[in-house]
Motif scaffolding. Structure first.
Motif, mmCIF file in Angstrom:
data_model
loop_
_atom_site.group_PDB
_atom_site.id
_atom_site.type_symbol
_atom_site.label_atom_id
_atom_site.label_comp_id
_atom_site.label_asym_id
_atom_site.label_seq_id
_atom_site.Cartn_x
_atom_site.Cartn_y
_atom_site.Cartn_z
ATOM 1 N N UNK A 150 -19.338 -13.355 5.865
ATOM 2 C CA UNK A 150 -19.536 -12.295 4.862
ATOM 3 C C UNK A 150 -20.647 -12.621 3.863
ATOM 4 N N UNK A 151 -20.770 -13.904 3.481
ATOM 5 C CA UNK A 151 -21.766 -14.291 2.463
ATOM 6 C C UNK A 151 -23.198 -14.035 2.954
ATOM 7 N N UNK A 152 -23.419 -14.129 4.268
ATOM 8 C CA UNK A 152 -24.753 -13.830 4.819
ATOM 9 C C UNK A 152 -24.932 -12.329 5.060
ATOM 10 N N UNK A 153 -23.867 -11.668 5.527
ATOM 11 C CA UNK A 153 -23.980 -10.233 5.889
ATOM 12 C C UNK A 153 -23.985 -9.314 4.669
ATOM 13 N N UNK A 154 -23.159 -9.642 3.672
ATOM 14 C CA UNK A 154 -23.055 -8.778 2.486
ATOM 15 C C UNK A 154 -23.211 -9.612 1.207
ATOM 16 N N UNK A 155 -24.378 -10.269 1.003
ATOM 17 C CA UNK A 155 -24.513 -11.226 -0.112
ATOM 18 C C UNK A 155 -24.265 -10.621 -1.497
ATOM 19 N N UNK A 156 -24.484 -9.322 -1.654
ATOM 20 C CA UNK A 156 -24.348 -8.718 -2.997
ATOM 21 C C UNK A 156 -22.921 -8.263 -3.299
ATOM 22 N N UNK A 157 -22.015 -8.399 -2.343
ATOM 23 C CA UNK A 157 -20.685 -7.810 -2.524
ATOM 24 C C UNK A 157 -19.649 -8.807 -3.059
ATOM 25 N N UNK A 158 -20.097 -9.928 -3.635
ATOM 26 C CA UNK A 158 -19.119 -10.871 -4.189
ATOM 27 C C UNK A 158 -18.716 -10.461 -5.594
ATOM 28 N N UNK A 159 -17.547 -10.931 -6.003
ATOM 29 C CA UNK A 159 -17.089 -10.667 -7.369
ATOM 30 C C UNK A 159 -17.612 -11.760 -8.290
ATOM 31 N N UNK A 160 -17.286 -11.623 -9.609
ATOM 32 C CA UNK A 160 -17.782 -12.567 -10.626
ATOM 33 C C UNK A 160 -17.382 -14.005 -10.336
ATOM 34 N N UNK A 161 -16.264 -14.190 -9.652
ATOM 35 C CA UNK A 161 -15.819 -15.547 -9.334
ATOM 36 C C UNK A 161 -16.514 -16.096 -8.083
ATOM 37 N N UNK A 162 -17.567 -15.380 -7.617
ATOM 38 C CA UNK A 162 -18.346 -15.816 -6.453
ATOM 39 C C UNK A 162 -17.605 -15.715 -5.129
ATOM 40 N N UNK A 163 -16.474 -15.006 -5.117
ATOM 41 C CA UNK A 163 -15.712 -14.892 -3.880
ATOM 42 C C UNK A 163 -15.799 -13.470 -3.319
ATOM 43 N N UNK A 164 -15.624 -13.381 -2.025
ATOM 44 C CA UNK A 164 -15.668 -12.090 -1.327
ATOM 45 C C UNK A 164 -14.242 -11.717 -0.947
ATOM 46 N N UNK A 165 -13.838 -10.480 -1.292
ATOM 47 C CA UNK A 165 -12.447 -10.071 -1.118
ATOM 48 C C UNK A 165 -12.295 -9.044 0.009
ATOM 49 N N UNK A 166 -11.286 -9.243 0.831
ATOM 50 C CA UNK A 166 -10.959 -8.301 1.919
ATOM 51 C C UNK A 166 -10.863 -6.880 1.366
ATOM 52 N N UNK A 167 -10.218 -6.759 0.199
ATOM 53 C CA UNK A 167 -9.885 -5.459 -0.384
ATOM 54 C C UNK A 167 -11.126 -4.667 -0.840
ATOM 55 N N UNK A 168 -12.280 -5.324 -0.906
ATOM 56 C CA UNK A 168 -13.522 -4.644 -1.313
ATOM 57 C C UNK A 168 -14.296 -4.069 -0.126
ATOM 58 N N UNK A 169 -13.761 -4.226 1.081
ATOM 59 C CA UNK A 169 -14.474 -3.785 2.292
ATOM 60 C C UNK A 169 -13.602 -2.840 3.116
ATOM 61 N N UNK A 170 -14.260 -1.847 3.740
ATOM 62 C CA UNK A 170 -13.512 -0.955 4.641
ATOM 63 C C UNK A 170 -13.269 -1.678 5.964
ATOM 64 N N UNK A 171 -12.331 -1.146 6.734
ATOM 65 C CA UNK A 171 -12.022 -1.751 8.032
ATOM 66 C C UNK A 171 -13.275 -1.746 8.918
ATOM 67 N N UNK A 172 -14.063 -0.665 8.869
ATOM 68 C CA UNK A 172 -15.304 -0.594 9.663
ATOM 69 C C UNK A 172 -16.251 -1.733 9.281
ATOM 70 N N UNK A 173 -16.392 -1.980 7.990
ATOM 71 C CA UNK A 173 -17.258 -3.082 7.529
ATOM 72 C C UNK A 173 -16.697 -4.438 7.951
ATOM 73 N N UNK A 174 -15.395 -4.585 7.813
ATOM 74 C CA UNK A 174 -14.764 -5.871 8.156
ATOM 75 C C UNK A 174 -14.957 -6.210 9.631
ATOM 76 N N UNK A 175 -14.967 -5.170 10.463
ATOM 77 C CA UNK A 175 -15.111 -5.407 11.915
ATOM 78 C C UNK A 175 -16.517 -5.874 12.297
ATOM 79 N N UNK A 176 -17.492 -5.746 11.386
ATOM 80 C CA UNK A 176 -18.853 -6.212 11.692
ATOM 81 C C UNK A 176 -19.009 -7.716 11.443
ATOM 82 N N UNK A 177 -18.023 -8.325 10.772
ATOM 83 C CA UNK A 177 -18.142 -9.754 10.427
ATOM 84 C C UNK A 177 -17.832 -10.646 11.623
#
Ligand code: CA
Length: 322
Positions: free
Chosen positions: A84-111
């Motif tokens: 996820x950090x390479x595919x969606x680098x701008x989608x992290x939260x302030x704590x620098x982590x990427x959350x399942x809940x911030x992505x749609x199932x369609x987006x998640x399936x591309x990872x």
């Protein structure tokens, strides 16, 4: 005369005292995140492999996507098992982590899913397991996984169960989501409604598991997971809504005396209350105080008498019990 002998066989055949093999057969093997010692955890491949190993149950950890699809993944985070950090680098939260809940199932399936690693250092957690960032693995939904297991049950004439876990209900609530309601609906749609339906539902959050029984009126077999030692004192409360407990194995072990393990009263106390005990996590490549995996299985399954184990190496536990 023949009839008489047959009658004797029926009477005494049913009443043989509990022998060693019956004792073993009552124990259950739960494939922890699938056959995760051999393939990246929670991938559909790891689940198919676990099914072929003749486990009793296959585990699903569940987190909701942005569009309310229950995703099979161990944590609310994506960055320690995907790219996820390479595919969606701008989608992290302030704590620098990427959350399942911030992505749609369609987006998640591309990872791409990988063997687990430390997101800070990039280092693989279990060095001798499936090589990190190799293969072509994807995330999937609870529905996908149930269809895999039910399909395999049909084609292999087996009846392997599912063992879903409600992950971080408080976090989901703060995000405006109802994880338990969503999961119970999917389970019910696929025929998992009562204790007879080969499904065990687990959660670390006692208030939530109690709510699942009392408010949501679930009739499923419920297992209260136990994380902290002080929670082992709440067995009477757990027994009011749960059918079993899932303690860390260290809560079962007491001091070693003359080189032999002794045990806390946890398993005995749980059994007195009619609670089954399913202990986590049995890893052949992380033995801690045990000198071998064999010793770990012998100590906890036989001597401490737990009723089931969560394991990354289901084939080894199935072999041991056979
Ligand atoms: Ca779990």
């Amino acid at each position: 005369m023949k009839k008489f002998i047959l009658l004797l066989i029926i009477i005494f055949g049913c009443k043989t005292p509990e022998n060693k093999s019956d004792f073993m057969k009552q124990k259950i093997v739960i494939a922890h995140r699938g056959a995760s010692g051999y393939l990246p955890e929670h991938t559909i491949e790891a689940k198919a492999m676990a099914h072929a190993m003749n486990v009793d149950f296959i585990e699903q950890d569940l987190v909701l996507s942005k569009d309310d699809v229950p995703i099979v993944i161990h944590d609310i985070y994506l960055d320690d098992v995907t790219d996820v950090a390479e595919k969606f680098p701008t989608r992290k939260r302030k704590d620098n982590r990427f959350y399942v809940i911030d992505f749609t199932f369609e987006e998640l399936k591309t990872l791409q899913v990988s063997e687990r690693f430390d997101p800070k250092t990039g280092e693989q957690i279990y060095k001798n397991r499936f090589p990190k960032n190799t293969g072509n693995f994807k995330l999937h939904s609870l529905q996908d996984e149930i269809e895999l297991i039910q399909g395999l049950n049909k084609s292999t004439h087996k009846n392997i169960g599912i063992y879903p876990e409600i992950k971080e209900p408080e976090f989901h609530k703060k995000e405006g989501k109802n994880l338990s309601e969503t999961v119970l609906k999917v389970l019910s749609d696929y025929g998992y409604k009562t204790k007879k339906d080969n499904c065990i539902l687990q959660c670390f959050d006692a208030k939530e598991l109690e709510r699942i029984r009392v408010k949501l009126k679930s009739e499923l077999f419920l297992v209260q997971l136990i994380e902290f030692p002080e929670e082992t004192k709440q067995l009477n409360y757990f027994a009011t809504y749960a059918d079993g407990i899932g303690p860390w194995y260290k809560q079962i072990l007491d001091k070693k005396v003359d080189g032999k393990f002794t045990f806390t009263s946890l398993v005995f106390d749980a059994h007195e209350l009619g609670l089954k005990v399913h202990s986590y996590t049995f890893r052949a490549d992380a033995l801690d105080e045990f000198s071998s995996f064999e010793e770990m299985m012998q100590t906890l399954l036989i001597e401490a008498d737990v009723d089931g184990v969560f394991t990354d190496f289901p084939d080894l536990v199935v072999d041991f019990l056979n």
